[in-house]
Design a protein around this motif. Structure first.
Motif, PDB file in Angstrom:
ATOM      1  N   THR A 183     -17.386 -39.226  27.977  1.00 33.22           N
ATOM      2  CA  THR A 183     -16.630 -38.174  27.299  1.00 33.22           C
ATOM      3  C   THR A 183     -17.024 -36.809  27.826  1.00 33.22           C
ATOM      4  N   LEU A 184     -16.087 -35.862  27.689  1.00 31.82           N
ATOM      5  CA  LEU A 184     -16.362 -34.489  28.107  1.00 31.82           C
ATOM      6  C   LEU A 184     -17.452 -33.865  27.239  1.00 31.82           C
ATOM      7  N   VAL A 185     -17.534 -34.296  25.987  1.00 29.17           N
ATOM      8  CA  VAL A 185     -18.565 -33.767  25.089  1.00 29.17           C
ATOM      9  C   VAL A 185     -19.947 -34.083  25.637  1.00 29.17           C
ATOM     10  N   ARG A 186     -20.131 -35.354  26.055  1.00 32.04           N
ATOM     11  CA  ARG A 186     -21.437 -35.759  26.574  1.00 32.04           C
ATOM     12  C   ARG A 186     -21.751 -35.057  27.898  1.00 32.04           C
ATOM     13  N   LEU A 187     -20.757 -34.932  28.773  1.00 32.24           N
ATOM     14  CA  LEU A 187     -20.971 -34.241  30.043  1.00 32.24           C
ATOM     15  C   LEU A 187     -21.361 -32.781  29.814  1.00 32.24           C
ATOM     16  N   PHE A 188     -20.712 -32.154  28.825  1.00 32.60           N
ATOM     17  CA  PHE A 188     -21.025 -30.749  28.547  1.00 32.60           C
ATOM     18  C   PHE A 188     -22.432 -30.602  27.999  1.00 32.60           C
ATOM     19  N   GLN A 189     -22.835 -31.488  27.075  1.00 30.20           N
ATOM     20  CA  GLN A 189     -24.168 -31.402  26.495  1.00 30.20           C
ATOM     21  C   GLN A 189     -25.248 -31.599  27.558  1.00 30.20           C
ATOM     22  N   GLU A 190     -24.998 -32.463  28.548  1.00 32.22           N
ATOM     23  CA  GLU A 190     -26.003 -32.747  29.571  1.00 32.22           C
ATOM     24  C   GLU A 190     -26.035 -31.680  30.664  1.00 32.22           C
ATOM     25  N   ASN A 191     -24.947 -30.909  30.803  1.00 33.21           N
ATOM     26  CA  ASN A 191     -24.869 -29.938  31.903  1.00 33.21           C
ATOM     27  C   ASN A 191     -24.447 -28.554  31.426  1.00 33.21           C
ATOM     28  N   LYS A 192     -24.668 -28.238  30.129  1.00 32.21           N
ATOM     29  CA  LYS A 192     -24.121 -26.995  29.582  1.00 32.21           C
ATOM     30  C   LYS A 192     -24.754 -25.750  30.198  1.00 32.21           C
ATOM     31  N   ASP A 209      -5.799 -25.020  14.544  1.00 32.74           N
ATOM     32  CA  ASP A 209      -6.150 -26.137  13.662  1.00 32.74           C
ATOM     33  C   ASP A 209      -7.635 -26.046  13.331  1.00 32.74           C
ATOM     34  N   LYS A 210      -7.957 -25.704  12.073  1.00 36.74           N
ATOM     35  CA  LYS A 210      -9.353 -25.503  11.690  1.00 36.74           C
ATOM     36  C   LYS A 210     -10.129 -26.817  11.631  1.00 36.74           C
ATOM     37  N   THR A 211      -9.442 -27.944  11.689  1.00 35.66           N
ATOM     38  CA  THR A 211     -10.149 -29.239  11.644  1.00 35.66           C
ATOM     39  C   THR A 211     -10.679 -29.657  13.014  1.00 35.66           C
ATOM     40  N   LYS A 212     -10.286 -28.922  14.082  1.00 37.52           N
ATOM     41  CA  LYS A 212     -10.714 -29.269  15.440  1.00 37.52           C
ATOM     42  C   LYS A 212     -11.637 -28.184  15.968  1.00 37.52           C
ATOM     43  N   HIS A 213     -12.768 -28.590  16.524  1.00 41.57           N
ATOM     44  CA  HIS A 213     -13.754 -27.643  17.026  1.00 41.57           C
ATOM     45  C   HIS A 213     -14.137 -27.985  18.459  1.00 41.57           C
ATOM     46  N   CYS A 214     -14.295 -26.983  19.288  1.00 44.36           N
ATOM     47  CA  CYS A 214     -14.667 -27.154  20.696  1.00 44.36           C
ATOM     48  C   CYS A 214     -16.070 -26.579  20.905  1.00 44.36           C
ATOM     49  N   VAL A 215     -17.018 -27.435  21.343  1.00 44.80           N
ATOM     50  CA  VAL A 215     -18.389 -26.975  21.560  1.00 44.80           C
ATOM     51  C   VAL A 215     -18.484 -26.085  22.795  1.00 44.80           C
ATOM     52  N   HIS A 217     -16.004 -23.788  23.875  1.00 42.64           N
ATOM     53  CA  HIS A 217     -15.539 -22.459  23.498  1.00 42.64           C
ATOM     54  C   HIS A 217     -16.256 -21.917  22.259  1.00 42.64           C
ATOM     55  N   ARG A 218     -16.931 -22.818  21.515  1.00 42.47           N
ATOM     56  CA  ARG A 218     -17.584 -22.445  20.266  1.00 42.47           C
ATOM     57  C   ARG A 218     -16.582 -21.823  19.300  1.00 42.47           C
ATOM     58  N   ASP A 219     -15.448 -22.474  19.201  1.00 33.77           N
ATOM     59  CA  ASP A 219     -14.374 -21.933  18.364  1.00 33.77           C
ATOM     60  C   ASP A 219     -13.492 -23.087  17.907  1.00 33.77           C
ATOM     61  N   TYR A 220     -12.583 -22.786  16.994  1.00 34.69           N
ATOM     62  CA  TYR A 220     -11.673 -23.778  16.452  1.00 34.69           C
ATOM     63  C   TYR A 220     -10.327 -23.709  17.157  1.00 34.69           C
ATOM     64  N   GLY A 221      -9.566 -24.800  17.066  1.00 35.52           N
ATOM     65  CA  GLY A 221      -8.228 -24.842  17.648  1.00 35.52           C
ATOM     66  C   GLY A 221      -7.942 -26.113  18.386  1.00 35.52           C
ATOM     67  N   HIS A 222      -8.948 -26.702  19.023  1.00 34.18           N
ATOM     68  CA  HIS A 222      -8.793 -27.954  19.760  1.00 34.18           C
ATOM     69  C   HIS A 222     -10.166 -28.621  19.877  1.00 34.18           C
ATOM     70  N   THR A 223     -10.172 -29.912  20.199  1.00 38.25           N
ATOM     71  CA  THR A 223     -11.423 -30.620  20.371  1.00 38.25           C
ATOM     72  C   THR A 223     -11.977 -30.381  21.777  1.00 38.25           C
ATOM     73  N   THR A 224     -13.224 -30.712  21.966  1.00 39.28           N
ATOM     74  CA  THR A 224     -13.856 -30.508  23.280  1.00 39.28           C
ATOM     75  C   THR A 224     -13.203 -31.366  24.339  1.00 39.28           C
ATOM     76  N   ASN A 225     -12.872 -32.618  23.999  1.00 37.78           N
ATOM     77  CA  ASN A 225     -12.256 -33.523  24.976  1.00 37.78           C
ATOM     78  C   ASN A 225     -10.858 -33.027  25.368  1.00 37.78           C
ATOM     79  N   ASP A 226     -10.145 -32.384  24.441  1.00 38.59           N
ATOM     80  CA  ASP A 226      -8.817 -31.852  24.769  1.00 38.59           C
ATOM     81  C   ASP A 226      -8.899 -30.589  25.616  1.00 38.59           C
TER      82      ASP A 226
END
Length: 226
Positions: A183-192, A209-215, A217-226
């Motif tokens: 996943t992109l989340v894991r790749l980002f955490q390992e290489n942030k 969309d306040k239910t989706k968070h991107c690590v 961008h550190r903001d709401y609107g979409h998920t990290t994988n999107d």
């Protein structure tokens, strides 16, 4: 002391004091004995050396995690005999590992020496895990390319002169992208630390969309994988 103590009581403890028979508390020692006797079941029992014999290193558990768990258990034992603790640690370890072999060959005189020697093997474990992870990423990146090359070689065996397709003017060529195996989340955490600071999200805050968070961008609107 007997008159001041009840002012600190609330709830069930206050009810315990109020329900005492009239003139049953003659002095402060009696008052203490009443509460100590009533709540003696809440006292945490001290562990014995026998509790160390129940510890075993789990399959897949790192030396660092196991050492921390063992030391935590040993710290709760009163008058823990060092020689017994060291022998128990040897029995609890996964047999045949490099660190276990080292302990069998050269038994440490105390737990402090054991912990210091363990740090060397913990660093070795971390280094090997990092190399294995790096090798896995390289295999994931190269495997799709190998498939593409092998498919091209098979096609070249069946066709003597493969036709070269030249894209027409204005026609977009399809870009071949290597599929991800994680996943992109894991790749980002390992290489942030390698990522540059992202541009802020341009979409209006009330439209996101306040239910989706991107690590990233550190903001709401979409998920990290999107």
């Amino acid at each position: 002391m007997c008159k001041v103590f009840p002012t600190s009581l609330t709830g069930a403890e206050l009810e315990l004091f109020r329900n005492r028979p009239h003139k049953s508390i003659l002095d402060y020692e009696t008052l203490c004995a009443i509460f100590l006797t009533h709540y003696c079941g809440n006292k945490k029992q001290k562990k014995s050396i026998a509790s160390l014999f129940t510890i075993r290193q789990k399959k897949g558990e790192t030396l660092e995690d196991f050492l921390s768990r063992f030391n935590m258990e040993a710290s709760e034992i009163a008058d823990c005999h060092l020689a017994t603790a060291i022998e128990t640690f040897k029995l609890a370890m996964i047999q045949g590992t490099k660190f276990h072999t080292s302990l069998v060959k050269y038994s440490p005189p105390d737990m402090q020496t054991l912990n210091a020697r363990a740090q060397i093997y913990i660093r070795l474990e971390e280094n090997m895990a990092h190399r294995a992870q790096h090798a896995t990423l390289i295999m994931v990146e190269n495997k799709p390319q190998e498939k593409v090359l092998s498919s091209k070689s098979r096609r070249s065996q069946h066709t003597s002169a493969p036709a070269i397709q030249i894209p027409k003017k204005g026609q977009r060529t399809e870009e071949r992208i290597t599929p991800l195996r994680t996943t992109l989340v894991r790749l980002f955490q390992e290489n942030k630390m390698k990522f540059a600071a992202p541009q802020p999200i341009r979409q209006a805050l009330e439209q996101r969309d306040k239910t989706k968070h991107c690590v990233y961008h550190r903001d709401y609107g979409h998920t990290t994988n999107d």
